[in-house]
Design a protein around this motif. Structure first.
Motif: not given
Lengths: 128, 206
Positions: A116-128
């Motif tokens: 993704t364009s921002d993996n850190e934020k993506a992990r946050e959004a997915l709660q992983i």
């Protein structure tokens, strides 16, 4: 850490085998995999655990590595893997956080892989 | 999947029957998509597959390429693993649109391979019912670029053993078959879209 490697191959029989053999001979397991052809070339995404070893193996086999990216790897439960709507939910959460998914595929053992364009934020959004 | 192994005895029995089936096909248990059974060049393969089906527990063979156990009365023949090629704008939400359109229609995505290429995203999806999936996607205003019968196989052996892709891809390449898309599906399955599925299946010993 799981890494997504982008490899570009000539679109002809044997190229994918060459890549698979290069990694296999180096003892690199392909955890996840997504290949398609576009405009005369084959574009391959491979998920590997040890990017350094994988890259060395590919370079030695004269295979062009186009990109290397940290991958978000999501473990799917049996239920998630078998139930309609999981992709919509996962991708929807990421999209709602304003993040673009540039690569999405499946890995062995029912895992989903995202770059993704921002993996850190993506992990946050997915709660992983 | 392991939930289906209700007891150690059941597991042992299953292994024995699968081994017997595998001996007939000369390979690990492998599966022939329904349509190929009607093609003349696949008669021998189909016969061997029939024999394997007779010996192996039905739900295992079914599960291997559909990802679920059939409801009572459902025939295996009506399931055709289909690869759909979908193109979306490469922007946040493109993939979610696809997932939601199929999810809302009750269609499970068995396999997935999507990547951004320039300003568009090219996504391959494996579904059981290509026509229903296409209708759901088109109904949501999405463009389905291609629809192809896909080869679906359980990854032979241990998924943690390096070298499997090389072996499988080499066998297909040596048969002179080109692969247009190759990706993974749930339950440790591999998916291939080729320019000659019958030849590719034969090369893979399927």
């Amino acid at each position: 850490m799981a890494t997504d490697l982008t490899v570009v191959l000539d679109d002809r029989a044997g190229q994918l085998a060459h890549m698979g053999e290069a990694l296999g001979d180096a003892g690199v397991n392909i955890e996840g995999f997504c290949a398609t052809t576009d405009d005369g070339v084959g574009i391959v995404h491979v998920l590997v655990e040890n990017a350094m070893v994988a890259q060395n193996a590919l370079i030695l086999a004269d295979i062009k590595i186009e990109g290397e990216a940290d991958a978000v790897v999501i473990d799917l439960t049996d239920e998630e893997a078998g139930r309609p709507g999981t992709l919509g939910r996962v991708a929807g959460r990421v999209a709602n956080a304003g993040i673009n998914i540039s690569v999405a595929y499946l890995a062995t053992r029912d895992r989903a892989v995202l770059v993704t364009s921002d993996n850190e934020k993506a992990r946050e959004a997915l709660q992983i | 999947m392991s939930g289906k192994l209700r007891s150690a005895r059941h597991a042992e029995e299953m292994v024995a029957r699968l081994t017997e089936a595998a001996a007939l096909t000369e390979h690990a248990p492998i599966f022939v998509p329904g349509r190929s059974a009607s093609k003349p060049e696949s008669i021998e393969l189909a016969t061997r597959a029939e024999e394997a089906r007779r010996l192996a527990p039905a739900h295992d063979l079914t599960e291997s390429w559909t990802g679920r156990t059939p409801a009572k009365g459902e025939g295996r023949g009506q399931w055709m693993p289909t690869d759909l090629g979908v193109t979306v704008e490469d922007r946040p939400g493109g993939l979610a649109d696809i997932g939601e359109a199929l999810g809302n229609a009750g269609i499970n995505i068995e396999g997935l391979c999507g990547m951004g290429l320039g300003d568009r995203g090219v996504i391959h999806l494996l579904v059981e019912d290509g026509a229903a999936a296409r209708a759901a996607l088109e109904g949501a205003g999405l463009t389905v670029e291609s629809e192809s019968e896909a080869i679906v196989s359980e990854i032979p052996g241990d998924v943690n053993t390096p070298g499997t892709l090389g072996k499988m891809a080499r066998a297909v390449a040596e048969a002179g078959v080109n692969m247009r898309a190759v990706y993974l599906a749930t339950n440790n399955r591999a998916v291939a879209v080729t320019d000659d599925n019958a030849k590719a299946l034969a090369a893979l010993g399927m």
